[in-house]
Design a protein around this motif. Structure first.
Motif, PDB file in Angstrom:
ATOM      1  N   ALA A  73       5.255   4.997   1.975  1.00 21.24           N
ATOM      2  CA  ALA A  73       5.531   6.402   2.310  1.00 21.24           C
ATOM      3  C   ALA A  73       6.034   6.513   3.747  1.00 21.24           C
ATOM      4  O   ALA A  73       6.964   7.255   4.039  1.00 21.24           O
ATOM      5  N   LYS A  74       5.419   5.725   4.618  1.00 17.33           N
ATOM      6  CA  LYS A  74       5.773   5.802   6.035  1.00 17.33           C
ATOM      7  C   LYS A  74       7.168   5.225   6.306  1.00 17.33           C
ATOM      8  O   LYS A  74       7.975   5.820   7.024  1.00 17.33           O
ATOM      9  N   ALA A 102       5.720  13.060  -0.622  1.00 17.98           N
ATOM     10  CA  ALA A 102       4.449  12.615  -0.036  1.00 17.98           C
ATOM     11  C   ALA A 102       3.308  12.795  -1.042  1.00 17.98           C
ATOM     12  O   ALA A 102       2.433  11.926  -1.162  1.00 17.98           O
ATOM     13  N   ALA A 147      -1.077   6.509  -5.897  1.00 20.53           N
ATOM     14  CA  ALA A 147      -1.566   5.499  -4.949  1.00 20.53           C
ATOM     15  C   ALA A 147      -2.072   4.236  -5.651  1.00 20.53           C
ATOM     16  O   ALA A 147      -1.855   3.124  -5.172  1.00 20.53           O
ATOM     17  N   LYS A 194       0.699   9.883  -3.007  1.00 22.58           N
ATOM     18  CA  LYS A 194      -0.770   9.937  -3.084  1.00 22.58           C
ATOM     19  C   LYS A 194      -1.239   9.918  -4.531  1.00 22.58           C
ATOM     20  O   LYS A 194      -2.159   9.193  -4.895  1.00 22.58           O
ATOM     21  N   HIS A 242       0.849  -1.185   0.000  1.00 20.50           N
ATOM     22  CA  HIS A 242       0.000   0.000   0.000  1.00 20.50           C
ATOM     23  C   HIS A 242       0.891   1.243   0.000  1.00 20.50           C
ATOM     24  O   HIS A 242       1.915   1.270   0.680  1.00 20.50           O
ATOM     25  N   TYR A 243       0.490   2.261  -0.748  1.00 21.23           N
ATOM     26  CA  TYR A 243       1.348   3.442  -0.868  1.00 21.23           C
ATOM     27  C   TYR A 243       1.661   4.071   0.492  1.00 21.23           C
ATOM     28  O   TYR A 243       2.768   4.569   0.727  1.00 21.23           O
ATOM     29  N   SER A 244       0.687   4.027   1.410  1.00 26.49           N
ATOM     30  CA  SER A 244       0.906   4.707   2.691  1.00 26.49           C
ATOM     31  C   SER A 244       1.951   3.972   3.540  1.00 26.49           C
ATOM     32  O   SER A 244       2.707   4.592   4.281  1.00 26.49           O
TER      33      SER A 244
END
Ligand SMILES: [Zn+2]
Length: 332
Positions: free
Chosen positions: A194-195, A219, A226, A223, A189-191
């Motif tokens: 990113a994290k 960031a 994504a 998104k 998952h992109y998040s």
């Protein structure tokens, strides 16, 4: 104390021995689940993306034995159009560079080699060496701090390249013992990416915060893209990884083993220094877990494992690395 079955010692976190000298990891070892369903998923994915873009996949290609064998599989078994991506950390051995040129030519694959400014890498490596709390203990169970620095740079920079070039799959040549089963075939998952990228940049913020957009997705880009995060695939986990077969195949395409590198790397001179520092600091070789898993799974014999754990540190190579990183003798 060293386990009678694998190669773990009591220094490895969470290891206990029974009275017969067998470690808890070996006692609880069960045959792993079959990885072949991941290959079925990979083949289905190939069917849905093949020949729709200039490149079907990007391969993180160090020129070492595992990524060379992976490239062979991608070309010959899966018939993919591969862009190979090489990260030049300033310490690739001369023979490994020749292998990269020769193998990509032989296997009809384009190569991009990315060489960040060495001064930046030098600062990051020095920080990884001198700041013992840069990465979590868990992160360092399978790799030295130096390796962790490169691995993450490659992971997030290759991701940016793949997104920019509209490449739907990033392939890594991780071998059995180097990653766990959940990572064999995933579309992260992109998040999550990113994290984890953010915490890597944060660890190196003194050097990366001014130039991070050059190397990594912002960031906003995460998104924006994504829905088209690439798949991450590790084909060596669902293919025959019997060492004699791997060597036979890669030698048949002209790959030559570099002679100036320790037994656990086939491309990077800095690996030896990373091992030395890790052993001094934690009391165990960063390859101990990986090699123990290979022994338990039967990919290599215990004797070969023992040879790999013998840390014949090449002092000339270590001095070369120390000089290039301008380390004084007190760093360990
Ligand atoms: Zn054991």
């Amino acid at each position: 104390m060293i386990c009678n079955k694998c190669l773990l010692t009591q220094e490895f976190p969470g290891t206990q021995f029974s009275s017969d000298g067998v470690c808890n990891h070996c006692r609880s070892f069960e045959e792993k689940e079959d990885n072949l369903p991941y290959e079925t998923q990979f083949i289905e994915l190939i069917g849905s993306i093949k020949s729709k873009r200039p490149y079907d996949c990007m391969l993180a290609f160090s020129g070492g034995k595992d990524s060379t064998y992976t490239l062979y599989l991608l070309k010959h078994k899966y018939k993919l159009n591969v862009l190979t991506y090489t990260f030049d950390n300033g310490f690739i051995s001369k023979q490994a560079k020749e292998n990269i040129k020769h193998v990509t030519e032989q296997l009809d694959s384009d190569n991009i080699t990315f060489s960040p400014i060495f001064d930046l890498l030098k600062k990051m490596f020095r920080s990884a060496i001198t700041n013992k709390n840069l990465y979590s203990k868990a992160a360092l169970m399978r790799a030295s701090a130096i390796c962790t620095t490169c691995i993450n740079f490659i992971r997030y920079h290759s991701l940016k390249c793949a997104i920019e070039k509209n490449i739907p799959i990033i392939v890594f040549g991780w071998a059995p013992g180097q990653i766990d089963q959940r990572s064999i075939f995933i579309k992260p998952h992109y998040s999550f990416l990113a994290k984890t990228q953010e915490s890597y940049i944060k660890a190196h913020k003194d050097f990366l915060s001014m130039c991070q957009d050059r190397y990594f997705l912002s960031a906003e880009s995460f998104k924006e893209h994504a829905d088209n995060m690439p798949y991450f695939v590790n084909p060596l986990l669902f293919n025959n990884y019997e060492m004699n077969e791997v060597k036979r195949v890669i030698q048949s395409i002209g790959w030559k083993s570099p002679q100036d590198i320790d037994a656990n790397s086939t491309n990077c001179l800095l690996n030896t220094l990373g091992n030395k520092i890790h052993i001094n600091h934690f009391g165990y070789n960063p390859y101990m877990q990986e090699v123990s898993e290979l022994v338990r799974d039967g990919f290599i014999s215990r004797e070969e494992g023992v040879l790999r754990m013998e840390n014949n540190l090449n002092e000339a190579v270590i001095s070369y690395c120390e000089e290039k990183l301008e380390l004084n003798s007190e760093y360990t």
